[in-house]
Motif scaffolding. Structure first.
Motif, PDB file in Angstrom:
ATOM      1  N   THR A   1       0.831  -1.213   0.000  1.00  0.00           N
ATOM      2  CA  THR A   1       0.000   0.000   0.000  1.00  0.00           C
ATOM      3  C   THR A   1       0.864   1.261   0.000  1.00  0.00           C
ATOM      4  OG1 THR A   1      -1.790  -1.137   1.165  1.00  0.00           O
ATOM      5  CG2 THR A   1      -1.768   1.266   1.273  1.00  0.00           C
ATOM      6  N   LEU A   2       1.926   1.258   0.805  1.00  0.00           N
ATOM      7  CA  LEU A   2       2.827   2.411   0.842  1.00  0.00           C
ATOM      8  C   LEU A   2       3.455   2.668  -0.522  1.00  0.00           C
ATOM      9  CD1 LEU A   2       4.740   2.026   4.249  1.00  0.00           C
ATOM     10  CD2 LEU A   2       2.978   3.692   3.662  1.00  0.00           C
ATOM     11  N   LEU A   3       3.843   1.599  -1.202  1.00  0.00           N
ATOM     12  CA  LEU A   3       4.496   1.759  -2.499  1.00  0.00           C
ATOM     13  C   LEU A   3       3.509   2.211  -3.566  1.00  0.00           C
ATOM     14  CD1 LEU A   3       6.887  -1.327  -2.488  1.00  0.00           C
ATOM     15  CD2 LEU A   3       7.344   1.019  -1.760  1.00  0.00           C
ATOM     16  N   ARG A   4       2.316   1.643  -3.558  1.00  0.00           N
ATOM     17  CA  ARG A   4       1.310   2.058  -4.539  1.00  0.00           C
ATOM     18  C   ARG A   4       0.875   3.505  -4.326  1.00  0.00           C
ATOM     19  NH1 ARG A   4      -2.555  -3.354  -4.712  1.00  0.00           N
ATOM     20  NH2 ARG A   4      -1.343  -4.486  -6.287  1.00  0.00           N
ATOM     21  N   ALA A   5       0.925   3.947  -3.059  1.00  0.00           N
ATOM     22  CA  ALA A   5       0.543   5.325  -2.740  1.00  0.00           C
ATOM     23  C   ALA A   5       1.666   6.307  -3.032  1.00  0.00           C
ATOM     24  CB  ALA A   5       0.142   5.421  -1.267  1.00  0.00           C
ATOM     25  N   ALA A   6       2.778   5.819  -3.571  1.00  0.00           N
ATOM     26  CA  ALA A   6       3.921   6.673  -3.919  1.00  0.00           C
ATOM     27  C   ALA A   6       4.425   7.444  -2.700  1.00  0.00           C
ATOM     28  CB  ALA A   6       3.565   7.624  -5.051  1.00  0.00           C
ATOM     29  N   THR A   7       4.532   6.756  -1.580  1.00  0.00           N
ATOM     30  CA  THR A   7       5.079   7.368  -0.374  1.00  0.00           C
ATOM     31  C   THR A   7       6.483   7.884  -0.672  1.00  0.00           C
ATOM     32  OG1 THR A   7       3.821   5.796   0.949  1.00  0.00           O
ATOM     33  CG2 THR A   7       5.601   6.984   2.063  1.00  0.00           C
ATOM     34  N   PRO A   8       6.762   9.157  -0.434  1.00  0.00           N
ATOM     35  CA  PRO A   8       8.042   9.724  -0.901  1.00  0.00           C
ATOM     36  C   PRO A   8       9.258   9.231  -0.140  1.00  0.00           C
ATOM     37  CG  PRO A   8       6.789  11.362   0.322  1.00  0.00           C
ATOM     38  CD  PRO A   8       5.884  10.190   0.138  1.00  0.00           C
TER      39      PRO A   8
ATOM     40  N   ARG B   1       9.117  16.035  -4.757  1.00  0.00           N
ATOM     41  CA  ARG B   1       8.678  15.815  -6.131  1.00  0.00           C
ATOM     42  C   ARG B   1       8.892  17.051  -6.994  1.00  0.00           C
ATOM     43  NH1 ARG B   1       5.247  11.439  -4.623  1.00  0.00           N
ATOM     44  NH2 ARG B   1       6.693  10.150  -3.477  1.00  0.00           N
ATOM     45  N   GLN B   2       9.995  17.780  -6.726  1.00  0.00           N
ATOM     46  CA  GLN B   2      10.261  18.972  -7.524  1.00  0.00           C
ATOM     47  C   GLN B   2      10.699  18.613  -8.938  1.00  0.00           C
ATOM     48  OE1 GLN B   2      12.775  21.855  -5.609  1.00  0.00           O
ATOM     49  NE2 GLN B   2      11.646  21.774  -3.672  1.00  0.00           N
ATOM     50  N   GLY B   3      11.174  17.380  -9.087  1.00  0.00           N
ATOM     51  CA  GLY B   3      11.539  16.941 -10.432  1.00  0.00           C
ATOM     52  C   GLY B   3      10.363  16.362 -11.178  1.00  0.00           C
ATOM     53  N   GLY B   4       9.228  16.208 -10.502  1.00  0.00           N
ATOM     54  CA  GLY B   4       8.019  15.741 -11.160  1.00  0.00           C
ATOM     55  C   GLY B   4       7.798  14.252 -11.111  1.00  0.00           C
ATOM     56  N   VAL B   5       8.817  13.454 -10.714  1.00  0.00           N
ATOM     57  CA  VAL B   5       8.672  11.998 -10.699  1.00  0.00           C
ATOM     58  C   VAL B   5       8.464  11.528  -9.255  1.00  0.00           C
ATOM     59  CG1 VAL B   5       9.772   9.799 -11.253  1.00  0.00           C
ATOM     60  CG2 VAL B   5      10.131  11.791 -12.727  1.00  0.00           C
ATOM     61  N   ALA B   6       7.482  10.685  -9.046  1.00  0.00           N
ATOM     62  CA  ALA B   6       7.110  10.254  -7.695  1.00  0.00           C
ATOM     63  C   ALA B   6       7.922   9.036  -7.275  1.00  0.00           C
ATOM     64  CB  ALA B   6       5.617   9.961  -7.618  1.00  0.00           C
ATOM     65  N   HIS B   7       9.219   9.236  -7.095  1.00  0.00           N
ATOM     66  CA  HIS B   7      10.055   8.145  -6.597  1.00  0.00           C
ATOM     67  C   HIS B   7       9.733   7.865  -5.125  1.00  0.00           C
ATOM     68  CE1 HIS B   7      12.399   8.084 -10.189  1.00  0.00           C
ATOM     69  NE2 HIS B   7      12.976   9.278  -9.988  1.00  0.00           N
ATOM     70  N   THR B   8      10.087   6.653  -4.691  1.00  0.00           N
ATOM     71  CA  THR B   8      10.041   6.305  -3.266  1.00  0.00           C
ATOM     72  C   THR B   8      11.458   6.006  -2.815  1.00  0.00           C
ATOM     73  OG1 THR B   8       7.783   5.434  -3.304  1.00  0.00           O
ATOM     74  CG2 THR B   8       9.229   4.656  -1.546  1.00  0.00           C
ATOM     75  N   VAL B   9      11.951   6.812  -1.882  1.00  0.00           N
ATOM     76  CA  VAL B   9      13.288   6.617  -1.330  1.00  0.00           C
ATOM     77  C   VAL B   9      13.133   5.931   0.035  1.00  0.00           C
ATOM     78  CG1 VAL B   9      15.409   7.736  -0.559  1.00  0.00           C
ATOM     79  CG2 VAL B   9      14.126   8.669  -2.502  1.00  0.00           C
ATOM     80  N   VAL B  10      13.921   4.873   0.256  1.00  0.00           N
ATOM     81  CA  VAL B  10      13.824   4.095   1.495  1.00  0.00           C
ATOM     82  C   VAL B  10      15.180   4.131   2.193  1.00  0.00           C
ATOM     83  CG1 VAL B  10      13.188   1.891   2.521  1.00  0.00           C
ATOM     84  CG2 VAL B  10      12.178   2.580   0.329  1.00  0.00           C
ATOM     85  N   LEU B  11      15.210   4.727   3.368  1.00  0.00           N
ATOM     86  CA  LEU B  11      16.436   4.761   4.169  1.00  0.00           C
ATOM     87  C   LEU B  11      16.453   3.533   5.071  1.00  0.00           C
ATOM     88  CD1 LEU B  11      16.428   8.535   5.209  1.00  0.00           C
ATOM     89  CD2 LEU B  11      17.616   7.464   3.276  1.00  0.00           C
ATOM     90  N   VAL B  12      17.513   2.725   4.959  1.00  0.00           N
ATOM     91  CA  VAL B  12      17.608   1.472   5.712  1.00  0.00           C
ATOM     92  C   VAL B  12      18.900   1.475   6.514  1.00  0.00           C
ATOM     93  CG1 VAL B  12      17.621  -1.048   5.575  1.00  0.00           C
ATOM     94  CG2 VAL B  12      16.369   0.278   3.856  1.00  0.00           C
ATOM     95  N   ALA B  13      18.783   1.293   7.833  1.00  0.00           N
ATOM     96  CA  ALA B  13      19.962   1.224   8.693  1.00  0.00           C
ATOM     97  C   ALA B  13      19.568   0.596  10.016  1.00  0.00           C
ATOM     98  CB  ALA B  13      20.560   2.613   8.925  1.00  0.00           C
TER      99      ALA B  13
END
Length: 498
Positions: free
Chosen positions: A10-17, A115-127
């Motif tokens: 759901t998070l990925l489909r919702a384009a969570t930034p 989304r200033q570049g216009g593309v709805a990427h999802t960045v995931v910080l993992v640590a």
């Protein structure tokens, strides 16, 4: 904080930034995203400083993915690359936290998640541990992987037993009842941590049996308590080691089955906890240990002094972490010693004590884990009224100065402990002489008498103990008014433990 596969999809489909995941199980995080994108249908990339940026949803090479560029390990270049992509993607950034201290990197990442570049990427910080800058907090969604359930732990147990047999050629002897208990006790750990403990137990003697359960409890506690906020009491007491406290003993024995989940004729709610008030030295700490022994579960002690931190919010965070670790150790007894010292509000603590009290009361009311709380206190006047309200604890017991019969039993226990019970001492005579003594003061009289005998280079005699009793001014004499006030207060407000 979602934890299931469907929540992640759901998070990925919702384009969570921006998603933040704190976990030492990096491989499991990556595998969870591999499964999620099968439903979300988005390209998946992984970045690390050692390998750079790779696409990992396609088996393009033996290395597990397609290298984007030889310069990809550079953090700023990687973020620039993301901004240039026309198609949406998911980017797992492994151990990216240190780079967030640089203004250029932070600004680039903010532009991507805004989304200033216009593309709805999802960045995931993992640590393993993440510190999110304030500039990114409005955009971040925190996510945690669900811990393995009983079936996953049972499968792990079988897999490790099979691996041992395959490597050694010997069959692992498994006690079925012990194995079921192990599965229950390992719930709350990650698969990696559970595997580490199971391997230790199997390789110790090639078997999984009842004698492994105490070792499992110690190992689990060591893994959970990496912050050192709890203290594991390796040696709990039994009620046979405690003189008196007959009402408390009966109360605990009546509730043991409900606490450990045994089948009962009537459906019973598991007990939640007790508050032990009393005169100093009268056995409240020993009673807390004996309750854990009576229930047959581990005992963890919480020292409020170790929680307090000068930085804003850290004390509350430490309390949350300590209580969470206690829940993961369940079933267990959590002992908070001298609870009044941690909850007494000072004029200069900026409300920390009130916030700690508020969180503790909320946890006491809402916890689902099988954690039995034992709080001990000496100064009832310092306890906040909210803690004493009916329903906070199942019962409030008062541990009073021992009467003559209990003092006699205390002398017998301490003489037996030191293998002195066959030397002709008369516990009744000693108990009569020690009127007004607490259990701790009785023990100290015996210890001091032993030093006297050793100094004279002879064996201990009864007169040595009587002399020490005569020279001692017990607390009931030194602080007679305070002790009497406490006893008077408790008479109509608490249940006598004896």
């Amino acid at each position: 904080m979602p934890t299931t596969h469907n929540d992640l999809v759901t998070l990925l489909r919702a384009a969570t930034p921006l998603i933040a995941i704190e976990s030492p199980e990096e491989d499991r995080v990556i595998e969870s995203f591999r499964h999620a994108i099968a439903d979300a249908l988005l390209p998946l990339h992984r970045w690390s400083i050692t390998e750079g940026l790779r696409r990992i949803d396609l088996d393009l090479s033996d290395s597990g993915g397609d290298s984007v560029d030889s310069l990809a390990p550079d953090a700023s270049y990687t973020l620039q690359y993301m901004r240039q992509q026309a198609a949406r993607g998911i980017y797992l950034m492994l151990d990216f936290n240190p780079y967030l201290r640089y203004p250029m990197i932070l600004r680039l990442l903010r532009e991507i998640v805004q989304r200033q570049g216009g593309v709805a990427h999802t960045v995931v910080l993992v640590a393993t541990k993440l510190e999110i800058p304030e500039e990114l907090e409005p955009y971040v969604t925190r996510f945690s992987l669900s811990l393995p359930d009983a079936k996953a732990i049972a499968d792990l147990l079988r897999a490790e037993a099979f691996a041992y047999s395959r490597e050694t050629g010997k069959r692992v002897e498994v006690d079925a009842d012990a194995a079921r208990t192990m599965v229950r006790n390992l719930i709350g750990l990650t698969l990696n941590d559970a595997r580490q403990i199971v391997r230790q137990l199997i390789w110790r003697d090639g078997a999984l049996g009842q004698d492994d359960l105490p070792e499992l409890a110690k190992a689990k506690f060591a893994l959970l308590n990496r912050d050192g906020l709890l203290h594991f009491e390796y040696h709990t007491a039994q009620f046979a080691d405690v003189a008196g406290l007959s009402r408390l003993k009966t109360w605990v024995n009546q509730r043991r089955g409900a606490f450990i989940g045994a089948k009962t004729a009537i459906k019973l709610d598991p007990p939640k906890g007790v508050l032990l008030l009393g005169v100093q030295g009268c056995g409240k700490s020993l009673a807390a240990k004996a309750i854990a022994g009576g229930f047959g579960v581990p005992l963890a002690r919480l020292d409020f002094g170790s929680l307090y931190n000068k930085f804003h919010g850290e004390t509350e965070r430490n309390l949350r972490a300590a209580l969470k670790n206690a829940e993961l150790l369940a079933p267990c007894v959590l002992w908070i010693d001298e609870i009044e010292k941690g909850l007494a509000a000072g004029s200069s603590d900026d409300g920390v004590s009130r916030r700690v009290l508020g969180y503790l009361l909320t946890w006491m009311a809402e916890r689902k884990a099988n954690v039995f709380l034992v709080a001990t206190a000496n100064q009832v006047q310092e306890l906040p009224a909210e803690l004493l309200r009916k329903g906070r604890f199942d019962e409030i017991f008062f541990v009073d100065l021992p009467d003559e019969a209990i003092r006699t039993e205390i002398f017998r226990l301490h003489l037996h402990k030191r293998e002195l019970d066959k030397l002709g001492f008369e516990p009744t005579t000693l108990a009569t002489a020690a009127a007004g003594f607490s259990g701790a003061e009785i023990e100290q009289a015996i210890v001091a008498a032993l030093y006297t005998a050793a100094g004279a280079q002879r064996g201990l005699i009864q007169q040595d103990i009587l002399d020490e009793i005569r020279r001692t001014r017990p607390l009931s004499v030194l602080m007679a008014e305070q002790v009497e006030d406490l006893r008077s207060w408790a008479k109509e407000r608490t249940v006598a433990a004896d």
